[in-house]
Design a protein around this motif. Sequence first.
Motif, PDB file in Angstrom:
ATOM      1  N   TYR A 100      -2.413 -10.169   8.247  1.00 51.10           N
ATOM      2  CA  TYR A 100      -1.500 -10.950   8.846  1.00 51.10           C
ATOM      3  C   TYR A 100      -0.790 -10.188  10.000  1.00 51.10           C
ATOM      4  O   TYR A 100      -0.499  -9.171   9.769  1.00 51.10           O
ATOM      5  N   ASP A 101      -0.163 -11.079  10.841  1.00 50.11           N
ATOM      6  CA  ASP A 101       0.747 -10.514  11.726  1.00 50.11           C
ATOM      7  C   ASP A 101       2.158 -10.857  11.150  1.00 50.11           C
ATOM      8  O   ASP A 101       2.021 -11.365  10.109  1.00 50.11           O
ATOM      9  N   ARG A 102       3.340 -10.200  11.730  1.00 50.91           N
ATOM     10  CA  ARG A 102       4.489 -10.528  11.155  1.00 50.91           C
ATOM     11  C   ARG A 102       5.003 -11.771  10.985  1.00 50.91           C
ATOM     12  O   ARG A 102       5.653 -12.286   9.979  1.00 50.91           O
ATOM     13  N   ALA A 103       4.484 -12.631  11.872  1.00 49.78           N
ATOM     14  CA  ALA A 103       4.928 -13.980  12.085  1.00 49.78           C
ATOM     15  C   ALA A 103       3.923 -14.921  10.852  1.00 49.78           C
ATOM     16  O   ALA A 103       4.454 -15.603  10.009  1.00 49.78           O
ATOM     17  N   LYS A 126      -0.131  -0.805  -5.219  1.00 50.73           N
ATOM     18  CA  LYS A 126      -0.794   0.786  -4.956  1.00 50.73           C
ATOM     19  C   LYS A 126       0.018   1.188  -3.484  1.00 50.73           C
ATOM     20  O   LYS A 126       0.586   2.301  -3.617  1.00 50.73           O
ATOM     21  N   LEU A 127      -0.106   0.399  -2.622  1.00 48.94           N
ATOM     22  CA  LEU A 127       0.225   0.816  -1.239  1.00 48.94           C
ATOM     23  C   LEU A 127       1.765   0.931  -1.167  1.00 48.94           C
ATOM     24  O   LEU A 127       2.330   1.726  -0.715  1.00 48.94           O
ATOM     25  N   VAL A 128       2.414  -0.139  -1.971  1.00 48.63           N
ATOM     26  CA  VAL A 128       3.803  -0.166  -2.081  1.00 48.63           C
ATOM     27  C   VAL A 128       4.252   1.003  -2.861  1.00 48.63           C
ATOM     28  O   VAL A 128       5.316   1.730  -2.454  1.00 48.63           O
ATOM     29  N   ASP A 129       3.712   1.409  -3.690  1.00 53.73           N
ATOM     30  CA  ASP A 129       4.146   2.610  -4.620  1.00 53.73           C
ATOM     31  C   ASP A 129       4.033   3.770  -4.036  1.00 53.73           C
ATOM     32  O   ASP A 129       5.009   4.717  -3.909  1.00 53.73           O
ATOM     33  N   GLU A 130       2.945   4.168  -3.013  1.00 50.55           N
ATOM     34  CA  GLU A 130       2.656   5.184  -2.264  1.00 50.55           C
ATOM     35  C   GLU A 130       3.912   5.215  -1.367  1.00 50.55           C
ATOM     36  O   GLU A 130       4.334   6.397  -0.954  1.00 50.55           O
ATOM     37  N   ASP A 172       6.377  -4.381   5.498  1.00 52.36           N
ATOM     38  CA  ASP A 172       5.511  -5.307   6.223  1.00 52.36           C
ATOM     39  C   ASP A 172       4.432  -4.780   6.913  1.00 52.36           C
ATOM     40  O   ASP A 172       3.132  -5.368   6.847  1.00 52.36           O
ATOM     41  N   GLN A 173       4.589  -3.742   7.223  1.00 51.85           N
ATOM     42  CA  GLN A 173       3.570  -2.981   8.099  1.00 51.85           C
ATOM     43  C   GLN A 173       2.354  -2.558   7.051  1.00 51.85           C
ATOM     44  O   GLN A 173       1.121  -2.764   7.542  1.00 51.85           O
TER      45      GLN A 173
END
Length: 115
Positions: A42-45, A99-103, A33-34
Amino acid sequence: MPEHRIFTTAFAKVYPLYVQKAERKSRTKEEVDQVICWLTGYDRAGLQRQIEQGSDFATFFAQAPAMHPNSSKITGVVCGVRVEEVEDPLMRRIRQLDKLVDELAKGKKMESVLR
């Protein structure tokens, strides 16, 4: 050129796959999420609302409050494709997120992932 199928795929369908990928490598849903919030503004909501509304990727990115100014620094290869060379702006954003999730899943420190 025909539109990519991923554009009309619900973000909520892919989101659990991002979380699973990270969790398999001892990362958390909160970290996923971060990363998503960092990239999109986006914020978490707001992120949760997009998931609940079943927004597709095109809508998810079109409604993103603000793409991070450092998103252009996301480079490298995802699925055999260089992120920075993707022509279509929406596809490039999707690949940046991949890519971010991969890293994250590869164990990179959050400070490195979030450039």
